[in-house]
Motif scaffolding. Structure first.
Motif, PDB file in Angstrom:
ATOM      1  N   PHE A  54      25.855  33.364  44.244  1.00  0.00           N
ATOM      2  CA  PHE A  54      26.566  34.504  44.836  1.00  0.00           C
ATOM      3  C   PHE A  54      26.826  35.558  43.777  1.00  0.00           C
ATOM      4  O   PHE A  54      26.918  35.238  42.586  1.00  0.00           O
ATOM      5  N   GLN A  55      26.933  36.800  44.246  1.00  0.00           N
ATOM      6  CA  GLN A  55      27.362  37.855  43.338  1.00  0.00           C
ATOM      7  C   GLN A  55      28.716  38.385  43.801  1.00  0.00           C
ATOM      8  O   GLN A  55      28.894  38.710  44.978  1.00  0.00           O
ATOM      9  N   ALA A  56      29.658  38.426  42.843  1.00  0.00           N
ATOM     10  CA  ALA A  56      30.980  38.974  43.131  1.00  0.00           C
ATOM     11  C   ALA A  56      31.116  40.327  42.452  1.00  0.00           C
ATOM     12  O   ALA A  56      30.674  40.507  41.314  1.00  0.00           O
ATOM     13  N   LYS A  57      31.688  41.283  43.173  1.00  0.00           N
ATOM     14  CA  LYS A  57      32.016  42.602  42.610  1.00  0.00           C
ATOM     15  C   LYS A  57      33.523  42.739  42.665  1.00  0.00           C
ATOM     16  O   LYS A  57      34.111  42.703  43.750  1.00  0.00           O
ATOM     17  N   ILE A  58      34.126  42.867  41.488  1.00  0.00           N
ATOM     18  CA  ILE A  58      35.577  42.769  41.366  1.00  0.00           C
ATOM     19  C   ILE A  58      36.155  44.054  40.778  1.00  0.00           C
ATOM     20  O   ILE A  58      35.671  44.545  39.764  1.00  0.00           O
ATOM     21  N   HIS A  59      37.177  44.585  41.445  1.00  0.00           N
ATOM     22  CA  HIS A  59      37.923  45.730  40.902  1.00  0.00           C
ATOM     23  C   HIS A  59      39.297  45.281  40.493  1.00  0.00           C
ATOM     24  O   HIS A  59      39.955  44.601  41.269  1.00  0.00           O
ATOM     25  N   VAL A  60      39.736  45.714  39.351  1.00  0.00           N
ATOM     26  CA  VAL A  60      41.102  45.456  38.908  1.00  0.00           C
ATOM     27  C   VAL A  60      41.718  46.814  38.591  1.00  0.00           C
ATOM     28  O   VAL A  60      41.138  47.604  37.843  1.00  0.00           O
ATOM     29  N   ILE A  61      42.863  47.088  39.188  1.00  0.00           N
ATOM     30  CA  ILE A  61      43.489  48.391  38.950  1.00  0.00           C
ATOM     31  C   ILE A  61      44.997  48.209  38.828  1.00  0.00           C
ATOM     32  O   ILE A  61      45.574  47.305  39.439  1.00  0.00           O
ATOM     33  N   LEU A  62      45.618  49.019  37.995  1.00  0.00           N
ATOM     34  CA  LEU A  62      47.062  48.936  37.806  1.00  0.00           C
ATOM     35  C   LEU A  62      47.781  49.168  39.132  1.00  0.00           C
ATOM     36  O   LEU A  62      47.353  49.987  39.951  1.00  0.00           O
ATOM     37  N   LYS A  63      48.891  48.450  39.342  1.00  0.00           N
ATOM     38  CA  LYS A  63      49.691  48.679  40.544  1.00  0.00           C
ATOM     39  C   LYS A  63      50.188  50.117  40.558  1.00  0.00           C
ATOM     40  O   LYS A  63      50.399  50.720  39.496  1.00  0.00           O
ATOM     41  N   PRO A  64      50.397  50.674  41.761  1.00  0.00           N
ATOM     42  CA  PRO A  64      50.769  52.098  41.860  1.00  0.00           C
ATOM     43  C   PRO A  64      52.035  52.458  41.085  1.00  0.00           C
ATOM     44  O   PRO A  64      52.175  53.591  40.628  1.00  0.00           O
ATOM     45  N   THR A  65      52.933  51.511  40.917  1.00  0.00           N
ATOM     46  CA  THR A  65      54.195  51.819  40.240  1.00  0.00           C
ATOM     47  C   THR A  65      54.090  51.732  38.712  1.00  0.00           C
ATOM     48  O   THR A  65      55.042  52.083  38.013  1.00  0.00           O
ATOM     49  N   VAL A  66      52.964  51.279  38.206  1.00  0.00           N
ATOM     50  CA  VAL A  66      52.816  51.106  36.764  1.00  0.00           C
ATOM     51  C   VAL A  66      52.193  52.366  36.153  1.00  0.00           C
ATOM     52  O   VAL A  66      51.202  52.888  36.689  1.00  0.00           O
ATOM     53  N   ASN A  67      52.762  52.829  35.063  1.00  0.00           N
ATOM     54  CA  ASN A  67      52.206  53.991  34.368  1.00  0.00           C
ATOM     55  C   ASN A  67      50.778  53.742  33.917  1.00  0.00           C
ATOM     56  O   ASN A  67      50.455  52.650  33.469  1.00  0.00           O
ATOM     57  N   ASN A 126      45.866  40.833  35.315  1.00  0.00           N
ATOM     58  CA  ASN A 126      47.241  40.437  35.018  1.00  0.00           C
ATOM     59  C   ASN A 126      48.046  40.691  36.293  1.00  0.00           C
ATOM     60  O   ASN A 126      48.410  41.838  36.578  1.00  0.00           O
ATOM     61  N   PRO A 127      48.309  39.634  37.067  1.00  0.00           N
ATOM     62  CA  PRO A 127      48.927  39.840  38.391  1.00  0.00           C
ATOM     63  C   PRO A 127      50.308  40.490  38.341  1.00  0.00           C
ATOM     64  O   PRO A 127      50.796  40.965  39.358  1.00  0.00           O
ATOM     65  N   VAL A 128      50.930  40.510  37.172  1.00  0.00           N
ATOM     66  CA  VAL A 128      52.239  41.157  37.062  1.00  0.00           C
ATOM     67  C   VAL A 128      52.116  42.677  37.210  1.00  0.00           C
ATOM     68  O   VAL A 128      52.941  43.311  37.854  1.00  0.00           O
ATOM     69  N   ILE A 129      51.071  43.240  36.625  1.00  0.00           N
ATOM     70  CA  ILE A 129      50.954  44.710  36.638  1.00  0.00           C
ATOM     71  C   ILE A 129      49.688  45.222  37.324  1.00  0.00           C
ATOM     72  O   ILE A 129      49.531  46.420  37.514  1.00  0.00           O
ATOM     73  N   GLU A 130      48.777  44.322  37.694  1.00  0.00           N
ATOM     74  CA  GLU A 130      47.508  44.789  38.255  1.00  0.00           C
ATOM     75  C   GLU A 130      47.242  44.180  39.628  1.00  0.00           C
ATOM     76  O   GLU A 130      47.618  43.047  39.907  1.00  0.00           O
TER      77      GLU A 130
END
Lengths: 88, 88
Positions: free
Chosen positions: B6-19, B73-77
């Motif tokens: 399988f091929q996975a395409k993964i996006h990781v982005i900062l949560k909206p509230t994080v600078n 990092n599930p705390v901020i992303e």
């Protein structure tokens, strides 16, 4: 500038022929964590950009220019993007 | 491990509230280059991962684990991914 607002989602990834040491390191880390089924990892960048533009084709031209001039290095990276009308 | 690829395409982005200082810098750079219509830029990471798994749902469980343990990092992303069967 323009009257309509669009959101662009942009991926930038190294060309397949370019070495990706970060991806290799992540692959090693995943395997160490027990994910033995990982065969390859390519790492890249992702951007979400809100822009004002006249219409969707104008927005695409703008985003393509941003990729060529700043977001990607066309010598070693490929980029792809989607543009959609933003409601907010 | 598994028999299918399988091929996975993964996006990781900062949560909206994080600078997102990198995003702000890129926004400034784009405006300097003449892209006045840019309203916001959020920067993130993108990964393409090839994995072996039993089936698609097994692949999704594996990729979710990779995100939780290493890629994000599930705390901020926040992260999102798609998984598709790979032919190669």
């Amino acid at each position: 500038m323009g009257h309509m607002k669009f959101q662009a989602k942009i991926h930038v990834i190294l060309k397949p022929t370019v070495n990706d040491p970060q991806g290799l390191t992540i692959k090693g880390g995943l395997q160490q964590l027990g994910f033995q089924g990982v065969e390859s990892v390519r790492s890249g960048k992702y951007f979400e950009i809100s822009i004002q533009a006249e219409d969707e084709s104008d927005a695409k031209v703008l985003v393509d220019g941003m990729c060529e001039k700043l977001l990607a290095n066309p010598v070693i990276e490929n980029y792809e993007f989607t543009v959609s009308k933003s409601n907010s």
